[in-house]
Write a protein that holds these residues in place. Structure first.
Motif, PDB file in Angstrom:
ATOM      1  N   UNK A 160     -30.330  44.974 -16.665  1.00 41.34           N
ATOM      2  CA  UNK A 160     -29.057  44.927 -15.962  1.00 41.34           C
ATOM      3  C   UNK A 160     -28.927  43.581 -15.243  1.00 41.34           C
ATOM      4  N   UNK A 161     -30.076  42.953 -14.993  1.00 41.68           N
ATOM      5  CA  UNK A 161     -30.080  41.661 -14.293  1.00 41.68           C
ATOM      6  C   UNK A 161     -31.196  40.809 -14.864  1.00 41.68           C
ATOM      7  N   UNK A 162     -30.990  39.514 -14.884  1.00 34.01           N
ATOM      8  CA  UNK A 162     -32.043  38.595 -15.326  1.00 34.01           C
ATOM      9  C   UNK A 162     -32.265  37.547 -14.241  1.00 34.01           C
ATOM     10  N   UNK A 163     -33.537  37.365 -13.849  1.00 34.95           N
ATOM     11  CA  UNK A 163     -33.885  36.256 -12.957  1.00 34.95           C
ATOM     12  C   UNK A 163     -34.432  35.131 -13.825  1.00 34.95           C
ATOM     13  N   UNK A 164     -33.895  33.939 -13.645  1.00 35.83           N
ATOM     14  CA  UNK A 164     -34.534  32.773 -14.249  1.00 35.83           C
ATOM     15  C   UNK A 164     -35.307  32.075 -13.143  1.00 35.83           C
TER      16      UNK A 164
END
Ligand SMILES: Nc1ncnc2c1ncn2[C@@H]1O[C@H](COP(=O)(O)OP(=O)(O)OP(=O)(O)O)[C@@H](O)[C@H]1O
Ligand SMILES: [Mg+2]
Length: 235
Positions: free
Chosen positions: A204-208
């Motif tokens: 649902x979310x991506x951290x780079x």
């Protein structure tokens, strides 16, 4: 569910995380991507206190886990961790690996631990391997057993650190399928991965992450395809 404020972690002079702040809500599936050595594992290991942060605050269900009187073992039970290298006990059968922590830490009666353990083994497609030893399993099967073991502690969140990167390509998809199923069931998860398509589909979310912190935090489309804070998208 988890609030992170100004988190820092250094190893000696090496500053790995600096002033990282974010919130993780119940039911979210967050993939963490980023170059090797940028601190992804360190970030997960700080959240479940395998590493002691050098600064900042981590609050879980309203409790500051870095305070001196925090009940660390209780907090760890809320957080399952799945490692790249499975970490199964080779001298124990698969079902014994799964029963170990519920029996010894949660004091679950053996029969109940067995029955629940079998339920998790079936969920990951390994009902027939309960009395096998880890050496008798393929890499993908070992990782699915490790996931079942983590679930048997009924964690509120599961942290995965590159769960498929030690596997042959043919076995990656069977482990990813289990994680997808957990996502569909609404389990809160953070997953460090190099598999971009998987990150896109499951999260649902991506951290780079890159040097010292989180540079993108958004939907898979935002973080992977039209990032605000770095160069061209990755897909
Ligand atoms: N226990 C430790 N002692 C000293 N330095 C460490 C320790 N663990 C990690 N580091 C260093 O901290 C930095 C971040 O490491 P970390 O393992 O968190 O990166 P990563 O993003 O998980 O990388 P990878 O994608 O290769 O797994 C690296 O420079 C690493 O060498
Ligand atoms: Mg790592």
């Amino acid at each position: 569910m988890i609030t992170i404020k100004g988190l820092s972690k250094s190893y000696g002079n090496l500053r790995v995380l600096e002033n990282v702040s974010t919130e993780i809500n119940k039911g979210e599936v967050i993939s963490i991507i980023g170059p090797s050595g940028c601190g992804k594992s360190t970030f997960l290991r700080c959240i479940n206190l395998l590493e002691r942060p050098t600064g900042g605050e981590i609050t879980i269900d309203g409790q500051n886990i870095l305070s001196r009187n925090a009940d660390v073992s209780k907090l760890r039970q809320k957080m399952g961790m799945v490692f790249q290298s499975f970490n199964l006990f080779s001298h124990l059968m698969i079902i014994e690996n799964i029963m170990l922590a519920p029996v010894s830490l949660l004091k679950v009666p053996r029969k109940q631990a067995y029955e629940e353990g079998m339920k998790y083994l079936e969920m990951v497609g390994l009902g027939a391997k309960a009395i096998a030893f880890p050496d008798e399993l393929s890499g993908g099967q070992k990782q699915r057993a490790a996931i079942a073991r983590t679930l048997a502690m009924q964690p509120e969140i599961v942290l995965f650190d590159e769960p498929t990167s030690a596997l042959d390509p043919t076995m990656v998809s069977e482990v990813q399928a289990v994680i997808r199923k957990l996502a569909a069931d609404g389990l809160t998860m953070m997953i460090v991965t190099h598999e971009m398509k998987f990150a896109r589909d499951v999260s649902s979310r991506v951290f780079y992450m890159d040097e010292k912190g989180i540079y993108e935090d958004g939907s898979p489309a935002q973080s992977l395809i039209y990032p605000k804070n770095r160069g061209p998208g990755l897909l």
